[in-house]
Scaffold this active site. Structure first.
Site, mmCIF file in Angstrom:
data_model
loop_
_atom_site.group_PDB
_atom_site.id
_atom_site.type_symbol
_atom_site.label_atom_id
_atom_site.label_comp_id
_atom_site.label_asym_id
_atom_site.label_seq_id
_atom_site.Cartn_x
_atom_site.Cartn_y
_atom_site.Cartn_z
ATOM 1 C CG ASN A 113 -41.848 -9.198 -27.252
ATOM 2 O OD1 ASN A 113 -42.008 -8.231 -27.746
ATOM 3 N ND2 ASN A 113 -40.767 -9.670 -26.848
ATOM 4 C CD GLU A 115 -40.028 -10.701 -22.276
ATOM 5 O OE1 GLU A 115 -39.437 -10.187 -21.339
ATOM 6 O OE2 GLU A 115 -39.554 -11.203 -23.232
ATOM 7 C CB CYS A 154 -45.514 -14.096 -29.284
ATOM 8 S SG CYS A 154 -44.638 -15.360 -28.370
ATOM 9 C CD GLU A 167 -44.786 -13.604 -33.541
ATOM 10 O OE1 GLU A 167 -44.988 -13.231 -32.495
ATOM 11 O OE2 GLU A 167 -43.896 -14.187 -34.226
ATOM 12 C CB CYS A 181 -42.729 -19.475 -30.861
ATOM 13 S SG CYS A 181 -44.406 -18.900 -30.428
ATOM 14 C CB CYS A 216 -46.961 -17.346 -32.898
ATOM 15 S SG CYS A 216 -46.858 -16.326 -31.667
HETATM 16 N N1 THU Z 1 -41.469 -13.819 -29.079
HETATM 17 C C1 THU Z 1 -42.443 -13.347 -29.867
HETATM 18 O O1 THU Z 1 -42.823 -12.174 -29.528
HETATM 19 N N2 THU Z 1 -42.784 -14.004 -31.062
HETATM 20 C C2 THU Z 1 -42.086 -15.012 -31.289
HETATM 21 O O2 THU Z 1 -42.605 -15.698 -32.168
HETATM 22 C C3 THU Z 1 -40.991 -15.641 -30.454
HETATM 23 C C4 THU Z 1 -40.814 -15.014 -29.337
HETATM 24 C C5 THU Z 1 -41.190 -13.197 -27.733
HETATM 25 C C6 THU Z 1 -41.685 -13.676 -26.478
HETATM 26 C C7 THU Z 1 -40.696 -13.358 -25.529
HETATM 27 O O3 THU Z 1 -41.362 -12.022 -24.847
HETATM 28 C C8 THU Z 1 -39.401 -12.964 -26.122
HETATM 29 O O4 THU Z 1 -39.646 -13.249 -27.644
HETATM 30 C C9 THU Z 1 -38.239 -13.985 -26.031
HETATM 31 O O5 THU Z 1 -38.559 -15.273 -26.245
#
Ligand code: THU
Length: 147
Positions: A51, A53, A62, A64, A101, A104
């Site tokens: 991930n 940000e 994310c 994935e 999520c 994804c």
């Molecule tokens: N996140 C992912 O990388 N994958 C997911 O399927 C759920 C959330 C990340 C997004 C964000 O950077 C952090 O987790 C918190 O939501």
């Protein structure tokens, strides 16, 4: 369900380790929740993702999707076969696996359709490892209405 990496097949273990390694590249200064992913391609290559940000939060992505989009660019037309995911706060790994999520899952579903075969999903927690044979197991009634 598995309780340790040693219970996995050699291929799944390699993919799981790649996801754990990819978590180290996570950039998550805002949520402090670090996610790593690794995607096995039909040509045997493993594409990592984590991930990423951003201060303008919707601009982040994310782990994935980072892996899947990178793989689609790096190996166009090559089917995706298996995706391993791990995550936790401050570079830890949650006891029970972090689950992908909805956004994804929808992206996974479309690449599975393109692949013409199942993409398996391995969710790696510190105490539990869950394996799903195909995306449909994580996302029933997949949106394909544009067909
Ligand atoms: N996140 C992912 O990388 N994958 C997911 O399927 C759920 C959330 C990340 C997004 C964000 O950077 C952090 O987790 C918190 O939501």
């Amino acid at each position: 369900m598995f309780s340790s990496l040693d219970e996995l097949s050699a291929a799944d273990k390699e993919l799981a380790k790649a996801a754990i390694a990819a978590q180290k590249t996570s950039y998550a200064p805002y949520s402090k929740f670090n996610v790593g992913a690794a995607l096995l391609m039909g040509n045997g290559e493993i594409v990592p993702g984590s991930n990423q940000e951003n201060a303008a939060s919707p601009s982040g992505l994310c782990a994935e999707r980072t892996a899947m989009f990178a793989a689609a660019v790096r190996y166009p037309g090559v089917p995706m076969k298996a995706l391993a995911i791990t995550g936790g706060h401050k570079m830890s790994i949650c006891d029970e696996p972090a689950t992908p999520c909805g956004g994804c899952r929808q992206v996974m579903a479309e690449y599975q359709k393109l692949a013409g075969g199942p993409i398996s999903v391995l969710l790696i927690g510190a105490r539990q490892i869950w394996k799903f044979a195909r995306i449909d197991d994580l996302l029933p009634f997949i949106f394909t209405s544009l067909d």
